[in-house]
Design an enzyme around this catalytic site. Sequence first.
Site, PDB file in Angstrom:
ATOM      1  CG  ASN A  80    -107.170  -0.395 -14.488  1.00 26.86           C
ATOM      2  OD1 ASN A  80    -107.916   0.222 -15.241  1.00 26.86           O
ATOM      3  ND2 ASN A  80    -106.504  -1.469 -14.868  1.00 26.86           N
ATOM      4  NE  ARG A  81    -109.222   3.949 -18.584  1.00 29.23           N
ATOM      5  CZ  ARG A  81    -108.102   3.427 -19.091  1.00 29.23           C
ATOM      6  NH1 ARG A  81    -107.730   2.206 -18.771  1.00 29.23           N
ATOM      7  NH2 ARG A  81    -107.352   4.128 -19.911  1.00 29.23           N
ATOM      8  CG  HIS A 107    -103.102   4.760 -13.477  1.00 27.57           C
ATOM      9  ND1 HIS A 107    -103.485   3.469 -13.213  1.00 27.57           N
ATOM     10  CD2 HIS A 107    -102.556   4.729 -14.733  1.00 27.57           C
ATOM     11  CE1 HIS A 107    -103.177   2.688 -14.244  1.00 27.57           C
ATOM     12  NE2 HIS A 107    -102.634   3.423 -15.189  1.00 27.57           N
ATOM     13  CG  HIS A 181     -98.107   2.019 -15.194  1.00 27.56           C
ATOM     14  ND1 HIS A 181     -97.730   1.995 -16.531  1.00 27.56           N
ATOM     15  CD2 HIS A 181     -99.453   2.097 -15.192  1.00 27.56           C
ATOM     16  CE1 HIS A 181     -98.811   2.082 -17.285  1.00 27.56           C
ATOM     17  NE2 HIS A 181     -99.869   2.140 -16.498  1.00 27.56           N
ATOM     18  CE1 TYR A 183     -95.686   2.416 -19.081  1.00 28.44           C
ATOM     19  CE2 TYR A 183     -96.223   1.516 -21.227  1.00 28.44           C
ATOM     20  CZ  TYR A 183     -96.516   2.365 -20.177  1.00 28.44           C
ATOM     21  OH  TYR A 183     -97.631   3.157 -20.240  1.00 28.44           O
ATOM     22  CG  ASP A 253    -105.203  -0.791 -21.818  1.00 26.96           C
ATOM     23  OD1 ASP A 253    -104.883  -1.114 -20.663  1.00 26.96           O
ATOM     24  OD2 ASP A 253    -105.407   0.384 -22.174  1.00 26.96           O
ATOM     25  CD  GLU A 318    -100.822  -1.270 -15.622  1.00 25.26           C
ATOM     26  OE1 GLU A 318    -101.599  -0.511 -15.019  1.00 25.26           O
ATOM     27  OE2 GLU A 318    -100.808  -1.356 -16.862  1.00 25.26           O
TER      28      GLU A 318
HETATM   29  C1  BGC Z   1    -103.968   1.657 -18.712  1.00 21.85           C
HETATM   30  C2  BGC Z   1    -103.952   2.309 -20.056  1.00 21.85           C
HETATM   31  C3  BGC Z   1    -103.413   3.690 -19.886  1.00 21.85           C
HETATM   32  C4  BGC Z   1    -102.045   3.629 -19.301  1.00 21.85           C
HETATM   33  C5  BGC Z   1    -101.490   4.988 -19.036  1.00 21.85           C
HETATM   34  C6  BGC Z   1    -102.576   1.617 -18.204  1.00 21.85           C
HETATM   35  O1  BGC Z   1    -102.539   1.036 -16.938  1.00 21.85           O
HETATM   36  O2  BGC Z   1    -104.524   0.378 -18.738  1.00 21.85           O
HETATM   37  O3  BGC Z   1    -105.245   2.347 -20.600  1.00 21.85           O
HETATM   38  O4  BGC Z   1    -103.376   4.395 -21.090  1.00 21.85           O
HETATM   39  O5  BGC Z   1    -102.082   2.926 -18.101  1.00 21.85           O
HETATM   40  O6  BGC Z   1    -100.159   4.970 -19.181  1.00 21.85           O
END
Ligand code: BGC
Length: 353
Positions: A80-81, A107, A181, A183, A253, A318
């Site tokens: 994450n950020r 990430h 990550h 999906y 998100d 996540e």
């Molecule tokens: C984030 C998204 C991001 C994505 C990238 C996610 O974990 O929350 O904002 O665009 O990852 O694939």
Amino acid sequence: MTTITQAPYLMTDLGQSTLYTMRNKNGMQVSATDFGGHLVSILAPDRDGKLADVILGYGDYAGYKVNKYYLGAAVGRCANRIGKGRFTLNGKEYQLALNDNGVNHLHGGTVGFDQKLWACKVISCEEGQALRLRLVSPDGEEHYPGALSVTMTYTLTDQNELVLHYEAASDADTVCNLTNHAYFNLAGHNSGTILGQRLKIYADHFTEADAESIPTGRVLPVEGTPMDFRDYHRVGERIDADYLPLNYGGGYDHNWVLNSPAGELGPCAEMWDEASGRHMTCLTTLPGVQFYSGNFIDGTQLGKEGCYYEKRGGLCLETQFAPDSVNHPEWPNPILRAGELYDHTTIYRFDVK
Ligand code: BGC
């Protein structure tokens, strides 16, 4: 009992990668690769026993290398950020790569753990066989302090659980926040959007974020908002509501603060596709989960089996420490002290309902 087979997979810039396929007694199958620790496919049965691949993946190395969507990736050193890519630890300021639109860190940076060739070994365990993936991230890599040794163990059980166990230790204080990550689309990876599938999240609160998805510091109740997933809701039911956090995120998100005590394995979320009956339960020891509804998927990237995934073609759960929590000492945060063991587990369990 689970058995694992291995076969040569994609040729990468780092050398030949291998695909490991785990099969349990029910015929459920999970494939993963040493390149980036990616989960490549999960074949899970529907209510008639019919298997479908329920995670999105790339079709070739070009996809995994660009890795725009992080499909199935092992994410680290810090998932994450991190706002402005900056944090202070033991009085020293660290500046990380601004790989999220040039503004924030995302990430793990420019070359995250999803771009590494992990050392893999098939090990014997109670469940039969499991896959052990190891990596040493040197001191200063991506400007993070400390040499971090990571071990991930991926196990498929006869209860149709995929258990992801993360262990890490560093020789100096650092930041460590590891996640996967994947999906999920329980109707099948190439079956359209997940908007009609149902989700439940075991959280009374979420962390409010700004337009750049960086937490404001406020922890808000989900009650009375489209973020309330304490009971099942279809993902699409409120996703386009005129609600600022959803407007900012372009859909879901966000980080939900899980109700179960951090450090204990507790319920995180459930996902259910009524049509096929496929149902997944996520459990974790971590304090939060980023529910990301695949808003940025745009149909331009080649996926598995020649398909192009559409917007909201899958969703991520996540499990993690909250975004930017390294800058929020008041929250559970991902600072890993030298000599301490990072030890977290996330389970995705599949059944039908
Ligand atoms: C984030 C998204 C991001 C994505 C990238 C996610 O974990 O929350 O904002 O665009 O990852 O694939």
